[in-house]
Design a protein around this motif. Sequence first.
Motif, PDB file in Angstrom:
ATOM      1  N   TYR A  93       0.848  -1.185   0.000  1.00 46.85           N
ATOM      2  CA  TYR A  93       0.000   0.000   0.000  1.00 46.85           C
ATOM      3  C   TYR A  93       0.888   1.241   0.000  1.00 46.85           C
ATOM      4  N   VAL A  94       0.650   2.143  -0.941  1.00 47.09           N
ATOM      5  CA  VAL A  94       1.508   3.310  -1.127  1.00 47.09           C
ATOM      6  C   VAL A  94       0.979   4.487  -0.308  1.00 47.09           C
ATOM      7  N   ASP A  95       1.816   4.962   0.598  1.00 43.84           N
ATOM      8  CA  ASP A  95       1.511   6.173   1.361  1.00 43.84           C
ATOM      9  C   ASP A  95       2.162   7.343   0.614  1.00 43.84           C
ATOM     10  N   HIS A  96       1.338   8.209   0.062  1.00 41.08           N
ATOM     11  CA  HIS A  96       1.885   9.334  -0.710  1.00 41.08           C
ATOM     12  C   HIS A  96       1.035  10.575  -0.483  1.00 41.08           C
ATOM     13  N   VAL A  97       1.595  11.723  -0.814  1.00 41.75           N
ATOM     14  CA  VAL A  97       0.873  12.985  -0.739  1.00 41.75           C
ATOM     15  C   VAL A  97       0.943  13.636  -2.115  1.00 41.75           C
ATOM     16  N   ASP A  98      -0.178  13.599  -2.828  1.00 41.28           N
ATOM     17  CA  ASP A  98      -0.256  14.183  -4.179  1.00 41.28           C
ATOM     18  C   ASP A  98       0.856  13.672  -5.085  1.00 41.28           C
ATOM     19  N   GLY A  99       1.158  12.396  -4.987  1.00 40.00           N
ATOM     20  CA  GLY A  99       2.148  11.780  -5.864  1.00 40.00           C
ATOM     21  C   GLY A  99       3.543  11.696  -5.282  1.00 40.00           C
ATOM     22  N   ALA A 100       3.803  12.375  -4.163  1.00 38.35           N
ATOM     23  CA  ALA A 100       5.110  12.298  -3.508  1.00 38.35           C
ATOM     24  C   ALA A 100       5.100  11.128  -2.534  1.00 38.35           C
ATOM     25  N   VAL A 101       5.873  10.087  -2.848  1.00 32.85           N
ATOM     26  CA  VAL A 101       5.868   8.854  -2.057  1.00 32.85           C
ATOM     27  C   VAL A 101       6.659   9.061  -0.772  1.00 32.85           C
ATOM     28  N   ARG A 102       6.069   8.658   0.350  1.00 37.85           N
ATOM     29  CA  ARG A 102       6.732   8.811   1.634  1.00 37.85           C
ATOM     30  C   ARG A 102       7.678   7.641   1.891  1.00 37.85           C
ATOM     31  N   LYS A 103       8.709   7.910   2.688  1.00 36.67           N
ATOM     32  CA  LYS A 103       9.797   6.958   2.925  1.00 36.67           C
ATOM     33  C   LYS A 103       9.338   5.589   3.422  1.00 36.67           C
ATOM     34  N   PRO A 104       8.358   5.474   4.342  1.00 32.20           N
ATOM     35  CA  PRO A 104       7.963   4.140   4.797  1.00 32.20           C
ATOM     36  C   PRO A 104       7.514   3.210   3.664  1.00 32.20           C
ATOM     37  N   THR A 105       6.940   3.768   2.601  1.00 33.20           N
ATOM     38  CA  THR A 105       6.532   2.930   1.469  1.00 33.20           C
ATOM     39  C   THR A 105       7.753   2.342   0.764  1.00 33.20           C
ATOM     40  N   LEU A 106       8.802   3.147   0.623  1.00 33.73           N
ATOM     41  CA  LEU A 106      10.025   2.654  -0.022  1.00 33.73           C
ATOM     42  C   LEU A 106      10.673   1.559   0.821  1.00 33.73           C
ATOM     43  N   GLU A 107      10.557   1.681   2.144  1.00 36.93           N
ATOM     44  CA  GLU A 107      11.056   0.616   3.020  1.00 36.93           C
ATOM     45  C   GLU A 107      10.246  -0.664   2.824  1.00 36.93           C
ATOM     46  N   LEU A 108       8.933  -0.525   2.669  1.00 36.66           N
ATOM     47  CA  LEU A 108       8.084  -1.696   2.432  1.00 36.66           C
ATOM     48  C   LEU A 108       8.468  -2.407   1.140  1.00 36.66           C
ATOM     49  N   LEU A 109       8.819  -1.646   0.115  1.00 40.93           N
ATOM     50  CA  LEU A 109       9.227  -2.263  -1.155  1.00 40.93           C
ATOM     51  C   LEU A 109      10.490  -3.089  -0.961  1.00 40.93           C
ATOM     52  N   THR A 110      11.407  -2.595  -0.136  1.00 47.18           N
ATOM     53  CA  THR A 110      12.623  -3.357   0.167  1.00 47.18           C
ATOM     54  C   THR A 110      12.282  -4.674   0.850  1.00 47.18           C
ATOM     55  N   LEU A 111      11.390  -4.621   1.832  1.00 46.97           N
ATOM     56  CA  LEU A 111      10.992  -5.830   2.547  1.00 46.97           C
ATOM     57  C   LEU A 111      10.184  -6.763   1.649  1.00 46.97           C
ATOM     58  N   ALA A 112       9.342  -6.193   0.801  1.00 46.88           N
ATOM     59  CA  ALA A 112       8.508  -7.019  -0.083  1.00 46.88           C
ATOM     60  C   ALA A 112       9.369  -7.859  -1.026  1.00 46.88           C
ATOM     61  N   ARG A 113      10.505  -7.329  -1.452  1.00 44.82           N
ATOM     62  CA  ARG A 113      11.368  -8.075  -2.383  1.00 44.82           C
ATOM     63  C   ARG A 113      11.983  -9.306  -1.724  1.00 44.82           C
ATOM     64  N   ARG A 114      11.979  -9.353  -0.394  1.00 45.01           N
ATOM     65  CA  ARG A 114      12.507 -10.534   0.296  1.00 45.01           C
ATOM     66  C   ARG A 114      11.560 -11.723   0.181  1.00 45.01           C
ATOM     67  N   ILE A 115      10.287 -11.434  -0.030  1.00 50.60           N
ATOM     68  CA  ILE A 115       9.300 -12.516  -0.011  1.00 50.60           C
ATOM     69  C   ILE A 115       8.550 -12.669  -1.330  1.00 50.60           C
ATOM     70  N   GLY A 116       8.843 -11.798  -2.305  1.00 42.05           N
ATOM     71  CA  GLY A 116       8.149 -11.915  -3.587  1.00 42.05           C
ATOM     72  C   GLY A 116       8.401 -10.714  -4.471  1.00 42.05           C
ATOM     73  N   GLU A 117       7.515 -10.509  -5.422  1.00 43.83           N
ATOM     74  CA  GLU A 117       7.625  -9.390  -6.355  1.00 43.83           C
ATOM     75  C   GLU A 117       6.643  -8.301  -5.928  1.00 43.83           C
ATOM     76  N   PRO A 118       7.147  -7.090  -5.650  1.00 44.04           N
ATOM     77  CA  PRO A 118       6.267  -6.032  -5.141  1.00 44.04           C
ATOM     78  C   PRO A 118       5.286  -5.521  -6.192  1.00 44.04           C
ATOM     79  N   VAL A 119       4.033  -5.446  -5.803  1.00 39.58           N
ATOM     80  CA  VAL A 119       2.985  -4.814  -6.608  1.00 39.58           C
ATOM     81  C   VAL A 119       2.436  -3.669  -5.765  1.00 39.58           C
ATOM     82  N   ALA A 120       2.656  -2.437  -6.215  1.00 34.55           N
ATOM     83  CA  ALA A 120       2.267  -1.261  -5.441  1.00 34.55           C
ATOM     84  C   ALA A 120       0.838  -0.851  -5.767  1.00 34.55           C
TER      85      ALA A 120
END
Length: 320
Positions: free
Chosen positions: A7-34
């Motif tokens: 789930y992407v946390d963003h403000v008017d298209g600006a992605v917040r840092k916790p989402t980028l961290e989630l993408l890093t973790l998601a790659r450990r267990i599969g292919e990230p779909v945002a």
Amino acid sequence: MAEVLVYVDHVDGAVRKPTLELLTLARRIGEPVAVALGAGAADTAAVLGEHGAVKVLTHDASEYADYLVVPKVDALQAAVAEVSPAAVLVPSSAEGKEIAARLALRIGSGIITDAVDLEAGEAGPVATQSVFAASFTTKSRISKGTPVITVKPNSAAVEAAPANPAVSELSVTFSAQATGTKVTGRTPRESTGRPELTEAAIVVSGGRGVNGSENFAIIEALADSLGAAVGASRAAVDAGWYPHTNQVGQTGKSVSPQLYIANGISGAIQHRAGMQTSKTIVAVNKDAEAPIFDLVDYGVVGDLFDVVPALTEEINTRKG
């Protein structure tokens, strides 16, 4: 490889840092779909692709801004039905945890909140949590349905993994409950120029020992020299010395920065519950018997009115 919804946390298209961290973790267990929702959702694709998203599902509708969390839950439920993911990852904010809880109930799945790490397991993702005021570390997995997991900010380093994501529009049908609670007004939060408390890599906090709202300028000066967020203990907040929005603790916000500096904070369990997972903890307190010293990596026994300004001056000198 299985797909993992993020789930992407963003403000008017600006992605917040916790989402980028989630993408890093998601790659450990599969292919990230945002999954990006609301105004500016389509503008998130480039940044999400730079950090490993192989697909980006977007949907924009006025309901996301005009009503509370239910429209977002409807959208995530639609994404789960479309993707059949191995897990759903959501930032562990107050809103994120409500979205995750509602989603887990909708799809009949288990939920883990406030995870601080994630790894692949034979029977599904294994989440690490710090529990009982971080006195214990547990590892657990969800045994029913699609795992829904919220992850605390600063749990993983952001890692670039350039991909060329396929971008498509998510088909969402809003439920009758989606328009049940309408947003009637918004008041912009006054900007301090400092990082968001729960997302900051460095947090400088003050407690009862600061002895007055006017003295928090000393804490702010140290924070600004480090590019840090400012936190406060419950005692300082209850005394009216600093806003409640900056309270760190069991009844405030939980933080997990790379560096946490506690100034004039005794270290009561209520405060420790909100910051004990910080990577490196430094405390300044004139009471050598203060409980905070049982927790720290580095402790300074001294008057914060002497130590903190000297530290700030030294940092600014080295920077200059």
